[in-house]
Design a protein around this motif. Structure first.
Motif, PDB file in Angstrom:
ATOM      1  N   ALA A 186     -39.403  45.157 -46.405  1.00  0.00           N
ATOM      2  CA  ALA A 186     -38.245  45.766 -47.070  1.00  0.00           C
ATOM      3  C   ALA A 186     -37.120  44.746 -47.217  1.00  0.00           C
ATOM      4  CB  ALA A 186     -37.775  46.990 -46.287  1.00  0.00           C
ATOM      5  N   ARG A 187     -36.939  43.895 -46.190  1.00  0.00           N
ATOM      6  CA  ARG A 187     -35.903  42.853 -46.255  1.00  0.00           C
ATOM      7  C   ARG A 187     -36.196  41.882 -47.396  1.00  0.00           C
ATOM      8  NH1 ARG A 187     -35.709  42.405 -40.136  1.00  0.00           N
ATOM      9  NH2 ARG A 187     -33.951  43.750 -39.584  1.00  0.00           N
ATOM     10  N   GLU A 188     -37.477  41.501 -47.514  1.00  0.00           N
ATOM     11  CA  GLU A 188     -37.882  40.605 -48.613  1.00  0.00           C
ATOM     12  C   GLU A 188     -37.585  41.234 -49.965  1.00  0.00           C
ATOM     13  OE1 GLU A 188     -42.048  39.396 -48.685  1.00  0.00           O
ATOM     14  OE2 GLU A 188     -41.883  38.895 -46.553  1.00  0.00           O
ATOM     15  N   TYR A 189     -37.951  42.507 -50.094  1.00  0.00           N
ATOM     16  CA  TYR A 189     -37.778  43.190 -51.381  1.00  0.00           C
ATOM     17  C   TYR A 189     -36.305  43.269 -51.772  1.00  0.00           C
ATOM     18  CZ  TYR A 189     -42.607  44.659 -50.622  1.00  0.00           C
ATOM     19  OH  TYR A 189     -43.951  44.681 -50.381  1.00  0.00           O
ATOM     20  N   LEU A 190     -35.474  43.516 -50.760  1.00  0.00           N
ATOM     21  CA  LEU A 190     -34.037  43.607 -51.000  1.00  0.00           C
ATOM     22  C   LEU A 190     -33.527  42.283 -51.572  1.00  0.00           C
ATOM     23  CD1 LEU A 190     -32.179  46.034 -50.293  1.00  0.00           C
ATOM     24  CD2 LEU A 190     -31.341  44.685 -48.379  1.00  0.00           C
ATOM     25  N   ALA A 191     -33.973  41.187 -50.934  1.00  0.00           N
ATOM     26  CA  ALA A 191     -33.548  39.856 -51.374  1.00  0.00           C
ATOM     27  C   ALA A 191     -34.080  39.537 -52.769  1.00  0.00           C
ATOM     28  CB  ALA A 191     -34.022  38.810 -50.367  1.00  0.00           C
ATOM     29  N   GLU A 192     -35.249  40.099 -53.100  1.00  0.00           N
ATOM     30  CA  GLU A 192     -35.852  39.796 -54.403  1.00  0.00           C
ATOM     31  C   GLU A 192     -35.412  40.735 -55.523  1.00  0.00           C
ATOM     32  OE1 GLU A 192     -40.096  39.631 -53.682  1.00  0.00           O
ATOM     33  OE2 GLU A 192     -39.779  38.150 -52.085  1.00  0.00           O
ATOM     34  N   GLY A 193     -34.463  41.626 -55.211  1.00  0.00           N
ATOM     35  CA  GLY A 193     -33.893  42.463 -56.263  1.00  0.00           C
ATOM     36  C   GLY A 193     -34.699  43.694 -56.635  1.00  0.00           C
ATOM     37  N   TYR A 194     -35.604  44.115 -55.754  1.00  0.00           N
ATOM     38  CA  TYR A 194     -36.332  45.374 -56.002  1.00  0.00           C
ATOM     39  C   TYR A 194     -35.338  46.549 -55.978  1.00  0.00           C
ATOM     40  CZ  TYR A 194     -41.000  43.326 -55.001  1.00  0.00           C
ATOM     41  OH  TYR A 194     -42.167  42.610 -55.001  1.00  0.00           O
ATOM     42  N   LEU A 195     -35.761  47.660 -56.535  1.00  0.00           N
ATOM     43  CA  LEU A 195     -34.940  48.873 -56.500  1.00  0.00           C
ATOM     44  C   LEU A 195     -35.641  49.908 -55.623  1.00  0.00           C
ATOM     45  CD1 LEU A 195     -34.268  49.023 -60.345  1.00  0.00           C
ATOM     46  CD2 LEU A 195     -32.583  48.405 -58.599  1.00  0.00           C
ATOM     47  N   TRP A 196     -34.872  50.853 -55.078  1.00  0.00           N
ATOM     48  CA  TRP A 196     -35.491  51.970 -54.358  1.00  0.00           C
ATOM     49  C   TRP A 196     -36.101  52.925 -55.372  1.00  0.00           C
ATOM     50  CZ3 TRP A 196     -30.675  53.257 -50.887  1.00  0.00           C
ATOM     51  CH2 TRP A 196     -30.725  52.481 -49.724  1.00  0.00           C
ATOM     52  N   ASN A 197     -37.278  53.417 -55.080  1.00  0.00           N
ATOM     53  CA  ASN A 197     -37.874  54.453 -55.924  1.00  0.00           C
ATOM     54  C   ASN A 197     -37.176  55.776 -55.608  1.00  0.00           C
ATOM     55  OD1 ASN A 197     -39.483  56.190 -57.376  1.00  0.00           O
ATOM     56  ND2 ASN A 197     -41.230  56.039 -55.976  1.00  0.00           N
ATOM     57  N   LYS A 221     -40.610  47.110 -58.212  1.00  0.00           N
ATOM     58  CA  LYS A 221     -40.377  45.719 -58.610  1.00  0.00           C
ATOM     59  C   LYS A 221     -40.035  45.688 -60.104  1.00  0.00           C
ATOM     60  CE  LYS A 221     -42.314  41.119 -58.513  1.00  0.00           C
ATOM     61  NZ  LYS A 221     -43.538  40.326 -58.630  1.00  0.00           N
ATOM     62  N   LYS A 222     -38.864  45.132 -60.374  1.00  0.00           N
ATOM     63  CA  LYS A 222     -38.439  45.050 -61.774  1.00  0.00           C
ATOM     64  C   LYS A 222     -39.225  43.975 -62.505  1.00  0.00           C
ATOM     65  CE  LYS A 222     -34.116  44.207 -60.866  1.00  0.00           C
ATOM     66  NZ  LYS A 222     -32.661  44.023 -60.784  1.00  0.00           N
ATOM     67  N   GLY A 223     -39.623  44.267 -63.745  1.00  0.00           N
ATOM     68  CA  GLY A 223     -40.246  43.259 -64.589  1.00  0.00           C
ATOM     69  C   GLY A 223     -39.220  42.718 -65.561  1.00  0.00           C
ATOM     70  N   SER A 224     -39.678  42.350 -66.759  1.00  0.00           N
ATOM     71  CA  SER A 224     -38.763  41.727 -67.716  1.00  0.00           C
ATOM     72  C   SER A 224     -37.751  42.739 -68.247  1.00  0.00           C
ATOM     73  CB  SER A 224     -39.564  41.143 -68.876  1.00  0.00           C
ATOM     74  OG  SER A 224     -40.376  42.154 -69.411  1.00  0.00           O
ATOM     75  N   GLU A 225     -36.603  42.199 -68.636  1.00  0.00           N
ATOM     76  CA  GLU A 225     -35.547  43.047 -69.170  1.00  0.00           C
ATOM     77  C   GLU A 225     -35.947  43.505 -70.575  1.00  0.00           C
ATOM     78  OE1 GLU A 225     -31.652  41.337 -68.432  1.00  0.00           O
ATOM     79  OE2 GLU A 225     -30.878  42.480 -70.143  1.00  0.00           O
TER      80      GLU A 225
END
Ligand code: GDD
Ligand code: MG
Length: 351
Positions: free
Chosen positions: A183-194, A156-160
């Protein structure tokens, strides 16, 4: 100085029957004429400011690893784990070795089983990461995801972080291998793959491990101090190492350490964790088939067929995986290839 650390001790059960205990995924030529380990070594050779890589592998694979390193004209320090204790102890011994070479060393940890298509993007991301790691910060590489894959961890990305262009982010959390729904939720929320690739000041890694996994840090340090050299290999003390608890570097360190930054990496990447993944990255014909070896097909689409010893003929199939080897044949629905793991488990239990 950046010291690449290549983790090559996994068993890669999901590519059975091609990958076996004696020939795991990272030691097989899966996408071109080089093995995954060789491709990884060649990839780091092209990076700026890197020194001799450290490869950490198991006792059984040591000669194969040494031969694969030699065959591409590379050199590496090869450290042998007497028993598998997952990735955290493996990274820890490499960090000890790196600190011994240079107290300021930064380790670039890379699993030996990744396919990366755009090596330029990779090199750029590493260079950007190094600018943070050289100031003492842990850096992970997050892949811009293509699908709600359940075989990967998510970041999960935090602040830039200000001033970095293209942007780099603080890490807000990790989630290891979620359900499809999540995983679908994370994709929509802009998470990245580890990606499982990261940069860490070697001394800082050891200090962090001591804080969160003191027993592991102690066992690994004892195993390293009592190491022996045998031919070209560094062998850890078997008793001390086997006393270490097992844990992955994700759980033991990366998910707990503070101030990590994530560098997004936008490239075509895969850890080829399944036959479906190999079909995805393979060269598909007009019907969406990938055929390897001697294959004859009529009315076949969306299939991955790997012929080893025999001629394999298929008629009227879609979305199947067929893998033929000397002593085993796999026929599976393409969307269920993650379950190969279960077959391998039964094989080892019923043996
Ligand atoms: N030396 C050594 N010793 N290497 C190991 C060991 C060990 O005991 N166990 C695994 N490895 C190596 C594997 O060969 C592989 O290159 C790498 O460490 C990662 O282990 P995997 O078992 O393949 O992990 P994974 O794919 O399930 O999950 C990890 O990688 C994903 C990306 O490929 C996690 O970090 C996920 O979050 C991540 O998405
Ligand atoms: Mg993997």
């Amino acid at each position: 100085v950046i010291i690449p650390v290549i983790l090559a001790g996994g068993s890669g059960t999901r590519l059975w029957p091609l990958s076996r205990e004696c020939h795991p995924k990272q030691l097989l030529p899966l996408v071109n004429d080089k093995t995954m380990l060789q491709n990884t070594l060649l990839r780091v050779q092209g990076l700026k400011g890197v020194s001799l890589p450290i490869v950490v592998c198991t006792e059984e694979h040591r000669f194969l690893v040494a031969e694969q390193v030699r065959a591409i004209g590379c050199a590496a320090t090869i450290i042998i784990e007497p028993v598998g204790r997952d990735t955290a102890p493996a990274v820890a011994v490499a960090a000890l070795e790196a600190v011994g070479q240079n107290e300021e060393a930064i380790i670039l940890v890379l699993p030996a089983d990744h396919v990366i298509d755009n090596e330029m993007n990779f090199a750029e991301a590493v260079a950007r990461g190094v600018s943070f790691a050289s100031h003492g910060q842990p850096v992970t590489f997050g892949i811009v995801p293509q699908s709600p894959h359940t075989g990967y961890g998510y970041i999960k990305k935090g602040s830039e972080i200000s001033g970095a262009e293209p942007p780099v982010f603080a890490v807000d959390g990790f989630v290891e291998k979620p359900s499809l729904e999540k995983a679908r939720e994370y994709l929509a929320e802009g998470y990245l793959w580890n990606s499982g690739m990261f940069l860490f000041p070697a001394a800082g890694f050891l200090a962090t491990l001591k804080e969160f996994e003191p027993t592991m840090a102690d066992c690994v340090a004892r195993a390293y101090v009592a190491r022996t050299h045998d031919l070209d290999f560094t062998r850890l003390d078997s008793l001390a190492f086997s006393e270490s608890p097992a844990n992955s570097v994700d759980y033991a360190v990366m998910e707990r350490v503070r101030d990590t930054v994530v560098v997004p990496l936008d490239c075509s990447w895969s850890d080829v964790g399944s036959w479906e993944a190999l079909w995805e990255i393979g060269e598909q014909d007009a019907q969406g088939n990938v055929f390897i070896g001697n294959v004859l097909a009529e009315g076949v689409s969306g299939c991955y067929i790997h012929a080893g010893d025999k001629l394999v003929a298929a008629i009227g199939l879609s979305n199947h995986i067929i893998v033929e080897t000397k002593d085993a044949l796999l026929v599976a629905a393409k969307d269920r290839t993650q379950e190969v793991k279960a077959i391998v488990k039964r094989l080892t239990l019923e043996k």
